[in-house]
Design a protein around this motif. Structure first.
Motif, mmCIF file in Angstrom:
data_model
loop_
_atom_site.group_PDB
_atom_site.id
_atom_site.type_symbol
_atom_site.label_atom_id
_atom_site.label_comp_id
_atom_site.label_asym_id
_atom_site.label_seq_id
_atom_site.Cartn_x
_atom_site.Cartn_y
_atom_site.Cartn_z
ATOM 1 N N LEU A 161 -5.031 1.690 6.188
ATOM 2 C CA LEU A 161 -5.655 2.678 5.312
ATOM 3 C C LEU A 161 -6.940 3.220 5.938
ATOM 4 C CD1 LEU A 161 -5.804 4.215 2.630
ATOM 5 C CD2 LEU A 161 -7.009 2.235 1.671
ATOM 6 N N ALA A 162 -7.741 2.345 6.522
ATOM 7 C CA ALA A 162 -8.978 2.792 7.174
ATOM 8 C C ALA A 162 -8.659 3.762 8.307
ATOM 9 C CB ALA A 162 -9.761 1.589 7.697
ATOM 10 N N THR A 194 -4.929 9.540 -0.946
ATOM 11 C CA THR A 194 -4.853 8.898 -2.260
ATOM 12 C C THR A 194 -3.989 7.657 -2.097
ATOM 13 O OG1 THR A 194 -4.962 11.055 -3.343
ATOM 14 C CG2 THR A 194 -4.167 9.204 -4.665
ATOM 15 N N GLU A 195 -4.474 6.506 -2.582
ATOM 16 C CA GLU A 195 -3.687 5.293 -2.398
ATOM 17 C C GLU A 195 -3.571 4.513 -3.685
ATOM 18 O OE1 GLU A 195 -7.686 3.259 -1.981
ATOM 19 O OE2 GLU A 195 -6.937 5.194 -1.325
ATOM 20 N N GLN A 244 3.737 10.618 3.061
ATOM 21 C CA GLN A 244 3.670 9.385 2.273
ATOM 22 C C GLN A 244 3.804 8.202 3.223
ATOM 23 O OE1 GLN A 244 6.950 8.547 -0.369
ATOM 24 N NE2 GLN A 244 5.685 7.279 -1.685
ATOM 25 N N VAL A 245 2.916 7.255 3.088
ATOM 26 C CA VAL A 245 2.950 6.043 3.905
ATOM 27 C C VAL A 245 3.082 4.849 2.966
ATOM 28 C CG1 VAL A 245 1.705 4.593 5.558
ATOM 29 C CG2 VAL A 245 1.513 7.100 5.686
ATOM 30 N N VAL A 246 4.103 4.029 3.194
ATOM 31 C CA VAL A 246 4.281 2.791 2.440
ATOM 32 C C VAL A 246 4.202 1.651 3.449
ATOM 33 C CG1 VAL A 246 5.858 1.408 1.039
ATOM 34 C CG2 VAL A 246 5.726 3.888 0.689
ATOM 35 N N ALA A 247 3.299 0.711 3.185
ATOM 36 C CA ALA A 247 3.142 -0.439 4.081
ATOM 37 C C ALA A 247 3.057 -1.704 3.244
ATOM 38 C CB ALA A 247 1.888 -0.289 4.940
ATOM 39 N N LEU A 307 0.851 -1.180 0.000
ATOM 40 C CA LEU A 307 0.000 0.000 0.000
ATOM 41 C C LEU A 307 0.891 1.235 0.000
ATOM 42 C CD1 LEU A 307 -2.623 1.712 0.571
ATOM 43 C CD2 LEU A 307 -2.156 1.308 2.987
ATOM 44 N N VAL A 308 0.663 2.128 -0.945
ATOM 45 C CA VAL A 308 1.331 3.432 -0.925
ATOM 46 C C VAL A 308 0.217 4.467 -0.818
ATOM 47 C CG1 VAL A 308 2.892 5.028 -2.082
ATOM 48 C CG2 VAL A 308 3.187 2.565 -2.394
ATOM 49 N N ALA A 309 0.257 5.279 0.253
ATOM 50 C CA ALA A 309 -0.783 6.274 0.492
ATOM 51 C C ALA A 309 -0.154 7.648 0.664
ATOM 52 C CB ALA A 309 -1.589 5.902 1.733
ATOM 53 N N TRP A 310 -0.796 8.637 0.074
ATOM 54 C CA TRP A 310 -0.388 10.033 0.255
ATOM 55 C C TRP A 310 -1.498 10.722 1.023
ATOM 56 C CZ3 TRP A 310 0.302 7.227 -4.193
ATOM 57 C CH2 TRP A 310 1.623 7.065 -4.606
ATOM 58 N N VAL A 311 -1.145 11.231 2.208
ATOM 59 C CA VAL A 311 -2.130 11.824 3.103
ATOM 60 C C VAL A 311 -1.958 13.336 3.069
ATOM 61 C CG1 VAL A 311 -3.042 11.821 5.452
ATOM 62 C CG2 VAL A 311 -1.889 9.778 4.564
#
Length: 93
Positions: free
Chosen positions: A61-62, A77-78, A47-50, A7-11
């Motif tokens: 993500l939730a 955005t993921e 940026q979160v990478v998990a 999972l790559v998320a931009w918060v």
């Protein structure tokens, strides 16, 4: 058996200078089985990478999209991908 995912998320929002990366790491460790990192970006996003079991990444993500985060999240955005590996635990960068 759970499939491992990336999972790559931009918060975006007010997510820097409020302990966001620290709390993200704590949540990832609480969920368990996740590796990756949380990184402040120059444009104010985090940026979160998990990587890890799909259920764990979905849980993270939730949490990122929920009301329990520090600061104020205006949007996430993921993208989902295949794990690449190479992470030792969950780091703050």
């Amino acid at each position: 058996m759970s499939e491992d995912v990336r999972l790559v998320a931009w918060v975006r929002g007010r997510v820097q200078g409020v302990g966001f990366r620290w709390f993200t790491r704590a949540k990832a460790l609480e969920i368990g089985g996740l590796s990756g990192f949380a990184l402040n970006l120059a444009d104010g996003r985090v940026q979160v990478v998990a990587e890890g079991p799909c259920e764990g990444c979905e849980g993270l993500l939730a949490w990122l999209q929920g009301d329990d985060t520090p600061g104020r999240v205006e949007g996430v955005t993921e993208i989902w991908d295949t794990p690449r590996g190479g992470y030792d635990g969950f780091a703050i960068r």
